[in-house]
Design an enzyme around this catalytic site. Structure first.
Site, short mmCIF file in Angstrom:
data_model
loop_
_atom_site.label_atom_id
_atom_site.label_comp_id
_atom_site.label_asym_id
_atom_site.label_seq_id
_atom_site.Cartn_x
_atom_site.Cartn_y
_atom_site.Cartn_z
N LYS A 83 40.95 -1.39 -9.88
CA LYS A 83 41.08 -0.54 -11.22
C LYS A 83 41.48 -1.14 -12.26
O LYS A 83 42.57 -1.81 -12.45
CB LYS A 83 41.98 0.50 -10.73
CG LYS A 83 41.97 1.73 -11.66
CD LYS A 83 43.03 2.75 -11.37
CE LYS A 83 43.15 4.00 -12.56
NZ LYS A 83 44.07 4.90 -12.14
N LYS A 136 48.69 0.33 -19.74
CA LYS A 136 48.70 0.36 -18.37
C LYS A 136 48.36 -1.34 -17.85
O LYS A 136 48.23 -1.42 -16.73
CB LYS A 136 47.95 1.32 -17.56
CG LYS A 136 48.30 2.92 -18.04
CD LYS A 136 47.62 3.56 -16.98
CE LYS A 136 48.06 5.02 -17.38
NZ LYS A 136 47.73 6.30 -16.46
N GLU A 187 42.69 -8.34 -4.48
CA GLU A 187 43.09 -7.08 -4.40
C GLU A 187 42.56 -6.56 -3.09
O GLU A 187 43.26 -5.79 -2.42
CB GLU A 187 42.99 -6.04 -5.80
CG GLU A 187 43.83 -6.59 -6.64
CD GLU A 187 45.43 -5.90 -6.61
OE1 GLU A 187 45.71 -5.45 -5.69
OE2 GLU A 187 46.12 -6.34 -7.47
N LYS A 222 36.87 0.59 -10.13
CA LYS A 222 36.75 1.76 -11.29
C LYS A 222 37.01 0.94 -12.55
O LYS A 222 38.27 0.16 -12.53
CB LYS A 222 37.77 2.53 -11.18
CG LYS A 222 38.12 3.80 -12.27
CD LYS A 222 39.14 4.86 -11.62
CE LYS A 222 39.35 6.04 -12.94
NZ LYS A 222 40.37 6.78 -12.55
N ARG A 237 41.79 11.55 -19.30
CA ARG A 237 43.55 11.49 -19.71
C ARG A 237 43.49 12.77 -20.70
O ARG A 237 44.35 13.58 -20.58
CB ARG A 237 43.72 10.25 -20.51
CG ARG A 237 44.06 9.20 -19.57
CD ARG A 237 44.46 7.59 -20.43
NE ARG A 237 44.43 6.58 -19.39
CZ ARG A 237 44.47 5.44 -19.74
NH1 ARG A 237 44.51 5.22 -20.84
NH2 ARG A 237 44.56 4.59 -18.83
N TYR A 255 30.98 12.96 -12.17
CA TYR A 255 31.00 14.28 -12.53
C TYR A 255 29.65 14.85 -12.76
O TYR A 255 29.48 15.81 -12.94
CB TYR A 255 31.71 14.05 -14.05
CG TYR A 255 33.03 13.46 -13.88
CD1 TYR A 255 33.92 14.18 -13.58
CD2 TYR A 255 33.18 12.12 -14.25
CE1 TYR A 255 35.15 13.79 -13.51
CE2 TYR A 255 34.55 11.68 -14.25
CZ TYR A 255 35.44 12.44 -13.94
OH TYR A 255 36.77 11.88 -13.89
N SER A 293 34.97 9.07 -16.64
CA SER A 293 34.69 9.69 -17.68
C SER A 293 33.99 9.17 -19.11
O SER A 293 33.27 10.05 -19.57
CB SER A 293 36.13 10.70 -18.11
OG SER A 293 37.08 9.39 -18.47
#
Length: 325
Positions: A194, A216, A232, A247, A204, A312, A273
């Site tokens: 991510k 972040k 990871e 992502k 968000r 989506y 998004s």
């Protein structure tokens, strides 16, 4: 002799016959936003045709999705400000929004797969994915909350918990806790790679979860790195992940391919998004053929190696792929 590859492109039937990559409804996971209240369907301005649903209307959307052939949904909650704190206590409330939604969906559509998000940001007054102390995100203290959240979701009936926080060691901590509590059949869909991405803005907005300070980048990955994704993935697999995910997807197709080539686990891609919003915005201007671009974009993710795609566009794709192009 002249070689003529065009023979295999001559008409739609031949093209379908030799097509290397098929995008179908079985590849799709449908992310849905849930909120408190009744008879609420609230538009998300930065995500046209996406909505926050109160539970009663969410159930109707889930039934519709299942009837379209969509086998899995992912739930994301909008949490009221007065229920947020620095420790995400509401995230493991057994009577909270997510557990109630999971129970209601399982009662209405028992066969559908429910994936629940495991992260503090929707529940945090700071909008970060972990507990904050003196401006820093605490890793090990956050794991304790993530474990409680996962157990609460599993108890409600979630099929997969999906840690999206990027705290070190969270997959192992959650797997041990689930097993110890007897939830041996609850899987973990790990947000393995991510990235700290600018593509998350509309999401968000939807959850009102933007960080209140800083960014972040101390826990989400640097977009310039690819070998780190392999590290990871190795950790998540060792710790007990059942599915690993990249992502965002569109700017990280190379990462999807590297994880696919290095692992035998299913690989998921999140068509996020910002990727969704860009297609919608260009379509509104008449600059693109929206339906064709949706299919081309998602097919590129599958061609890169994704077995599953969170998108989506799931309901649109279910309709578009129900008959041959």
């Amino acid at each position: 002799m002249l070689i003529r590859p065009r023979r295999l492109r001559y008409n739609p039937a031949i093209r379908r016959l030799v097509r290397e990559t098929e995008l179908t409804v079985n590849d799709l996971i449908y992310p849905l936003f849930i909120m408190e209240g009744e008879n609420q369907k609230v538009a998300i301005p930065s995500m046209p045709d996406c909505y926050r649903y109160s539970l009663d209307l969410l159930l109707k959307e889930v039934v519709n999705a299942y009837n379209l052939g969509i086998n899995a949904i992912a739930l994301f909650p909008l949490i009221a400000e007065d229920k947020k704190d620095n420790f995400g206590r509401e995230s493991y409330n057994p009577d909270g929004l997510v557990p109630r939604a999971v129970k209601a969906i399982k009662k209405e559509v028992p066969e559908i797969i429910i994936i629940t998000d495991v992260a503090l940001d929707p529940f945090s007054i700071y909008g970060h994915d972990g507990i904050v102390e003196d401006g820093k995100i605490l890793n090990d203290e956050t794991l304790e909350v993530l474990v409680k959240m996962s157990l609460s979701q599993a108890a409600a009936g979630a099929n997969f918990v999906a840690p999206s926080d990027m705290m070190d060691g969270r997959v192992g901590a959650i797997r041990r806790a689930l097993d110890a509590a007897g939830y041996l059949d609850v899987g973990i869909l790990a947000y393995t790679a991510k990235y700290a991405s600018a593509y998350y803005g509309p999401f968000r907005d939807a959850l009102e979860s933007a960080p209140k300070f800083g960014d972040k980048k101390t826990y989400q990955m640097d977009g310039a790195n690819s070998r780190e994704a392999l590290r990871e993935a190795s950790l998540d697999i060792t710790e007990g992940a059942d599915i690993i995910m990249v992502k965002p997807a569109l700017a990280y197709l190379d990462i999807i391919r590297r994880l696919r080539d290095s692992s035998h686990l299913p690989v998921a891609a999140y068509n996020v998004s910002g990727e969704y919003a860009m297609i919608k915005a260009a379509a509104k201007q008449g600059w693109i053929d929206e339906k064709s671009l949706i299919l081309e974009t998602l097919t590129s993710m599958k061609r890169a190696g994704a077995d599953l795609i969170l998108t989506y566009f799931a309901a649109d794709v279910a309709l578009l792929t129900s008959s041959p192009p």
